[in-house]
Design a protein around this motif. Structure first.
Motif, PDB file in Angstrom:
ATOM      1  N   ALA A 240       0.818  -1.215   0.000  1.00  0.00           N
ATOM      2  CA  ALA A 240       0.000   0.000   0.000  1.00  0.00           C
ATOM      3  C   ALA A 240       0.853   1.266   0.000  1.00  0.00           C
ATOM      4  O   ALA A 240       0.377   2.343  -0.372  1.00  0.00           O
ATOM      5  N   ASP A 241       2.119   1.143   0.402  1.00  0.00           N
ATOM      6  CA  ASP A 241       3.016   2.300   0.434  1.00  0.00           C
ATOM      7  C   ASP A 241       3.668   2.566  -0.923  1.00  0.00           C
ATOM      8  O   ASP A 241       4.337   3.594  -1.084  1.00  0.00           O
ATOM      9  N   VAL A 242       3.503   1.642  -1.870  1.00  0.00           N
ATOM     10  CA  VAL A 242       4.118   1.770  -3.186  1.00  0.00           C
ATOM     11  C   VAL A 242       3.202   2.587  -4.093  1.00  0.00           C
ATOM     12  O   VAL A 242       2.025   2.264  -4.270  1.00  0.00           O
ATOM     13  N   ASP A 243       3.745   3.666  -4.648  1.00  0.00           N
ATOM     14  CA  ASP A 243       2.942   4.522  -5.520  1.00  0.00           C
ATOM     15  C   ASP A 243       2.823   3.961  -6.928  1.00  0.00           C
ATOM     16  O   ASP A 243       1.770   4.109  -7.577  1.00  0.00           O
ATOM     17  N   TRP A 244       3.907   3.324  -7.421  1.00  0.00           N
ATOM     18  CA  TRP A 244       3.916   2.822  -8.795  1.00  0.00           C
ATOM     19  C   TRP A 244       4.665   1.500  -8.882  1.00  0.00           C
ATOM     20  O   TRP A 244       5.722   1.339  -8.266  1.00  0.00           O
ATOM     21  N   LEU A 245       4.119   0.597  -9.676  1.00  0.00           N
ATOM     22  CA  LEU A 245       4.779  -0.675 -10.007  1.00  0.00           C
ATOM     23  C   LEU A 245       5.115  -0.656 -11.491  1.00  0.00           C
ATOM     24  O   LEU A 245       4.231  -0.411 -12.323  1.00  0.00           O
TER      25      LEU A 245
END
Length: 321
Positions: A240-245
């Motif tokens: 959930a802390d990742v803005d972009w994959l």
């Protein structure tokens, strides 16, 4: 603490897009519906005769250097990820160093990890910077896969394209790369390989790319989800802390399945496979550069880059842009 931070990005795609219908017109026994339904690919780019990996790498590199606001001679490390180098030797990185006019005698070498190559190269360059031995690294993924495709094999020739992407990594006190992980398992090499070699002036064996698509799909989805979790955990974060994959751009089904397994919604997954197909080591930096230049990726956001390729190799990087 010294971090390795992305200072600039650049990319290059040769020529005009070649659509699925263009491939049909060239005699490939396929259809636009067959390709898009199974892969999500609508177009790709092919390097013209005589254009090499270093040609494309140079353009992408100059754009990244310009974006970083530095001079070419400020680069003291060059790492090029490629499976389609200009020569057996010297390295494409050494050729690129010469073409850029860099005369500071910094290190330059290639990394061969196929579609994971850019992640491998980026992780290696980061360790040079964090050690304090180098200040500014040029990391490039450049491929001319069109030269190793069997145009009678519709299961592979429709998937790949040519291109290059580059980043400038620089030493910084501000957070940059937060975690990385690299893996390999050579026992899986038969499911994706080019089994030819050059000896005594001849090509021995099969010089074309061969792939077991179903086996690659199953393997890729598992390891991409696992390695993304590994670097997210290593950075002390949650998905959930990742803005972009930004996954390796190989197949929309693999990309979607990976995002789903990680719990990352589609709107936070960068997808460019539709416009340039699978460009191997170039696919991740191509997608990264596009998303930065179109404003989606902003400074301070957290991004996971991940790739999987023949070998088999796989890896991921968690960074704060």
């Amino acid at each position: 603490m010294i971090y390795a931070r992305i200072a600039g990005t650049g990319s290059f795609l040769p020529g005009s897009p070649v659509t699925n219908d263009d491939l049909v017109a060239r005699g490939v026994q396929t259809s636009d519906d067959w390709i898009t339904t199974r892969t999500g690919i609508r177009a790709r780019h092919f390097a013209p005769e005589g254009m090499t990996a270093s040609d494309m790498a140079e353009t992408a590199a100059r754009r990244a250097i310009e974006a970083a606001g530095c001079a070419a001679d400020d680069i003291d490390l060059i790492v090029v990820a490629t499976s389609t180098p200009d020569y057996i030797f010297p390295s494409t990185a050494a050729l690129l160093q010469s073409r850029l006019g860099i005369r500071n005698e910094g290190a330059a070498f290639d990394v061969q990890a196929v579609c994971s190559g850019f992640v491998y190269a980026m992780s290696i360059a980061e360790k040079f910077i964090r050690s304090g031995s180098h200040r500014r690294a040029l990391v490039v993924g450049a491929e001319v896969f069109s030269r190793i495709l069997d145009w009678n094999d519709r299961g592979t020739c429709v998937l790949f394209g040519d291109g290059a992407g580059a980043i400038v990594l620089e030493a910084s006190e501000a957070p940059g790369i937060l975690a990385s992980a690299l893996h390999a398992d050579g026992s899986h090499h038969p499911i994706l390989c080019v089994p030819g070699t050059v000896a005594s002036g001849k090509v021995l064996g099969d010089p074309f790319l061969r792939m077991d698509g179903q086996a690659v799909f199953k393997f890729a989805v598992k390891v991409l989800a696992d390695v993304a979790r590994e670097v997210i955990d290593g950075g002390g974060l949650s998905a959930a802390d990742v803005d972009w994959l930004i996954p390796h751009q190989a197949n929309i089904r693999i990309i979607n399945a990976t995002g789903k397994k990680l719990g990352v919604p589609d709107e936070r997954v960068i997808v460019t496979v539709d416009r340039h197909g699978n460009t191997s080591a170039a696919s991740i930096p191509l997608a990264l550069d596009l998303a930065i230049r179109d404003g989606r990726i902003q400074r301070g956001q957290r991004v996971v880059l991940e790739g999987v390729g023949g070998g088999f190799t796989w890896g991921a990087v968690l960074l704060q842009y």
